[in-house]
Motif scaffolding. Sequence first.
Motif, PDB file in Angstrom:
ATOM      1  N   ALA A   1       0.823  -1.200   0.000  1.00  0.00           N
ATOM      2  CA  ALA A   1       0.000   0.000   0.000  1.00  0.00           C
ATOM      3  C   ALA A   1       0.861   1.256   0.000  1.00  0.00           C
ATOM      4  O   ALA A   1       0.545   2.245  -0.685  1.00  0.00           O
ATOM      5  CB  ALA A   1      -0.931   0.001   1.222  1.00  0.00           C
TER       6      ALA A   1
ATOM      7  N   ARG B   1       2.402  11.306   1.964  1.00  0.00           N
ATOM      8  CA  ARG B   1       1.405  10.429   1.339  1.00  0.00           C
ATOM      9  C   ARG B   1       1.709   8.958   1.609  1.00  0.00           C
ATOM     10  O   ARG B   1       0.790   8.156   1.841  1.00  0.00           O
ATOM     11  CB  ARG B   1       1.352  10.676  -0.175  1.00  0.00           C
ATOM     12  CG  ARG B   1       0.648  11.966  -0.570  1.00  0.00           C
ATOM     13  CD  ARG B   1       0.309  11.976  -2.051  1.00  0.00           C
ATOM     14  NE  ARG B   1       1.491  11.915  -2.898  1.00  0.00           N
ATOM     15  CZ  ARG B   1       2.188  12.982  -3.296  1.00  0.00           C
ATOM     16  NH1 ARG B   1       1.829  14.197  -2.904  1.00  0.00           N
ATOM     17  NH2 ARG B   1       3.234  12.838  -4.080  1.00  0.00           N
TER      18      ARG B   1
ATOM     19  N   PRO C   1      -3.452   2.811  14.352  1.00  0.00           N
ATOM     20  CA  PRO C   1      -2.867   2.897  13.010  1.00  0.00           C
ATOM     21  C   PRO C   1      -1.893   4.057  12.824  1.00  0.00           C
ATOM     22  O   PRO C   1      -0.854   3.895  12.158  1.00  0.00           O
ATOM     23  CB  PRO C   1      -4.098   3.042  12.110  1.00  0.00           C
ATOM     24  CG  PRO C   1      -5.169   2.290  12.841  1.00  0.00           C
ATOM     25  CD  PRO C   1      -4.924   2.607  14.288  1.00  0.00           C
ATOM     26  N   ALA C   2      -2.178   5.219  13.392  1.00  0.00           N
ATOM     27  CA  ALA C   2      -1.268   6.351  13.250  1.00  0.00           C
ATOM     28  C   ALA C   2       0.066   6.074  13.942  1.00  0.00           C
ATOM     29  O   ALA C   2       1.141   6.385  13.412  1.00  0.00           O
ATOM     30  CB  ALA C   2      -1.908   7.620  13.812  1.00  0.00           C
TER      31      ALA C   2
ATOM     32  N   ARG D   1      -5.231   0.001   9.323  1.00  0.00           N
ATOM     33  CA  ARG D   1      -6.534   0.079   9.988  1.00  0.00           C
ATOM     34  C   ARG D   1      -7.224  -1.281  10.136  1.00  0.00           C
ATOM     35  O   ARG D   1      -7.798  -1.573  11.195  1.00  0.00           O
ATOM     36  CB  ARG D   1      -7.444   1.072   9.266  1.00  0.00           C
ATOM     37  CG  ARG D   1      -7.014   2.511   9.420  1.00  0.00           C
ATOM     38  CD  ARG D   1      -8.070   3.503   9.007  1.00  0.00           C
ATOM     39  NE  ARG D   1      -7.543   4.860   9.054  1.00  0.00           N
ATOM     40  CZ  ARG D   1      -7.367   5.575  10.162  1.00  0.00           C
ATOM     41  NH1 ARG D   1      -7.714   5.041  11.338  1.00  0.00           N
ATOM     42  NH2 ARG D   1      -6.861   6.787  10.119  1.00  0.00           N
TER      43      ARG D   1
ATOM     44  N   GLU E   1       0.727   8.193   5.157  1.00  0.00           N
ATOM     45  CA  GLU E   1      -0.731   8.158   5.260  1.00  0.00           C
ATOM     46  C   GLU E   1      -1.283   6.857   4.681  1.00  0.00           C
ATOM     47  O   GLU E   1      -2.236   6.277   5.219  1.00  0.00           O
ATOM     48  CB  GLU E   1      -1.319   9.363   4.532  1.00  0.00           C
ATOM     49  CG  GLU E   1      -1.073  10.686   5.250  1.00  0.00           C
ATOM     50  CD  GLU E   1      -1.347  11.887   4.369  1.00  0.00           C
ATOM     51  OE1 GLU E   1      -1.771  11.690   3.202  1.00  0.00           O
ATOM     52  OE2 GLU E   1      -1.120  13.031   4.828  1.00  0.00           O
ATOM     53  N   ALA E   2      -0.676   6.381   3.588  1.00  0.00           N
ATOM     54  CA  ALA E   2      -1.106   5.109   3.003  1.00  0.00           C
ATOM     55  C   ALA E   2      -0.843   3.960   3.965  1.00  0.00           C
ATOM     56  O   ALA E   2      -1.654   3.027   4.078  1.00  0.00           O
ATOM     57  CB  ALA E   2      -0.380   4.873   1.683  1.00  0.00           C
TER      58      ALA E   2
ATOM     59  N   GLU F   1      -0.804   4.207   7.234  1.00  0.00           N
ATOM     60  CA  GLU F   1      -1.800   4.317   8.296  1.00  0.00           C
ATOM     61  C   GLU F   1      -3.121   3.687   7.874  1.00  0.00           C
ATOM     62  O   GLU F   1      -3.751   2.941   8.648  1.00  0.00           O
ATOM     63  CB  GLU F   1      -2.010   5.782   8.668  1.00  0.00           C
ATOM     64  CG  GLU F   1      -3.016   5.991   9.784  1.00  0.00           C
ATOM     65  CD  GLU F   1      -3.157   7.447  10.194  1.00  0.00           C
ATOM     66  OE1 GLU F   1      -4.139   7.753  10.902  1.00  0.00           O
ATOM     67  OE2 GLU F   1      -2.300   8.270   9.807  1.00  0.00           O
ATOM     68  N   GLU F   2      -3.561   3.975   6.646  1.00  0.00           N
ATOM     69  CA  GLU F   2      -4.803   3.382   6.153  1.00  0.00           C
ATOM     70  C   GLU F   2      -4.692   1.863   6.061  1.00  0.00           C
ATOM     71  O   GLU F   2      -5.633   1.131   6.374  1.00  0.00           O
ATOM     72  CB  GLU F   2      -5.165   3.982   4.793  1.00  0.00           C
ATOM     73  CG  GLU F   2      -5.667   5.403   4.860  1.00  0.00           C
ATOM     74  CD  GLU F   2      -6.878   5.549   5.766  1.00  0.00           C
ATOM     75  OE1 GLU F   2      -7.841   4.754   5.600  1.00  0.00           O
ATOM     76  OE2 GLU F   2      -6.876   6.436   6.644  1.00  0.00           O
ATOM     77  N   ALA F   3      -3.538   1.384   5.613  1.00  0.00           N
ATOM     78  CA  ALA F   3      -3.345  -0.063   5.457  1.00  0.00           C
ATOM     79  C   ALA F   3      -3.317  -0.781   6.799  1.00  0.00           C
ATOM     80  O   ALA F   3      -3.669  -1.966   6.882  1.00  0.00           O
ATOM     81  CB  ALA F   3      -2.057  -0.332   4.686  1.00  0.00           C
TER      82      ALA F   3
END
Length: 279
Positions: free
Chosen positions: A167, A247, A220-221, A257, A250-251, A253-255
């Motif tokens: 990701a 970016r 996640p952060a 979750r 941030e990707a 962090e999303e991955a």
Amino acid sequence: MHEAVDTDQFRAWNGYEGRHWADHHERYEAVNGGFNGHLLEAAAIGPDARVLDVGCGNGGVTRLAARAAHRGDALGVDLSAPMLARARALAADEGVANAAFEQGDAQSHPFPAAAFDTAVSRFGVMFFADPAAAFANIARALRPGARLAFLSMRGLGGSDFGDVFAAMSAVLPPGAADGVGDTAVSFADPERVREVLHGAGFSGTEITAVDAEQVWGADPADAAGFLCGWGPVQHILRGLEPAAADRACEAAEEAFRPFARSGAVRLRGTAWLATATRP
């Protein structure tokens, strides 16, 4: 240091990489410590054993081995001065008096011949520049009949961490992540592991797939911040514009979750557990 070492690895482990591992030893232990039970069970360390821990890092496995060998001792060897300093401090704090640590390269370190009953490594063997030389040197340090047990990473494909890294890579400039992680998965092919161990004089090699939970952060952060500080990822991010680096994190962090549960980010870690005997 008493011997020549691989220069690139020496610079990394005595620079940012080694300092990050030493400063965040508890976090790295949360990522890798779930595999300790697999490794120690396979090593079958006796109470009188003399144990060699190769690539000992912050010394977590060394201390566990020293406790198991409570009438013997354990020696941890690593390239990284910052991590060895942390290992010595932790051993002193925990009162593990039969654990010692030396700075050295397992490929050429002058180990005493036939001095150890057991050799272990938790994700240290993948970083050898010359695995054949390293395992031959380790074999010379083991007495006949001694046991070798180590963990190495399986391939990233299909793993939870591989999904997170993919990701991140998807938002990086083309080629930015090429080759990152290749060293870490250099022992992901069981046939190569068997070939190297056989060439070094070991026999009875067995390789088993093992899994363990890896805790990457509180949320996640937090997990993404830790991953973005890890040496190989930090190497990528330093070469990017700040917005591109943001970016990528941030990707990540999303991955992370989907893996957040029970107050932490928990990934399923995958590894090979290899054992062999020094004839």
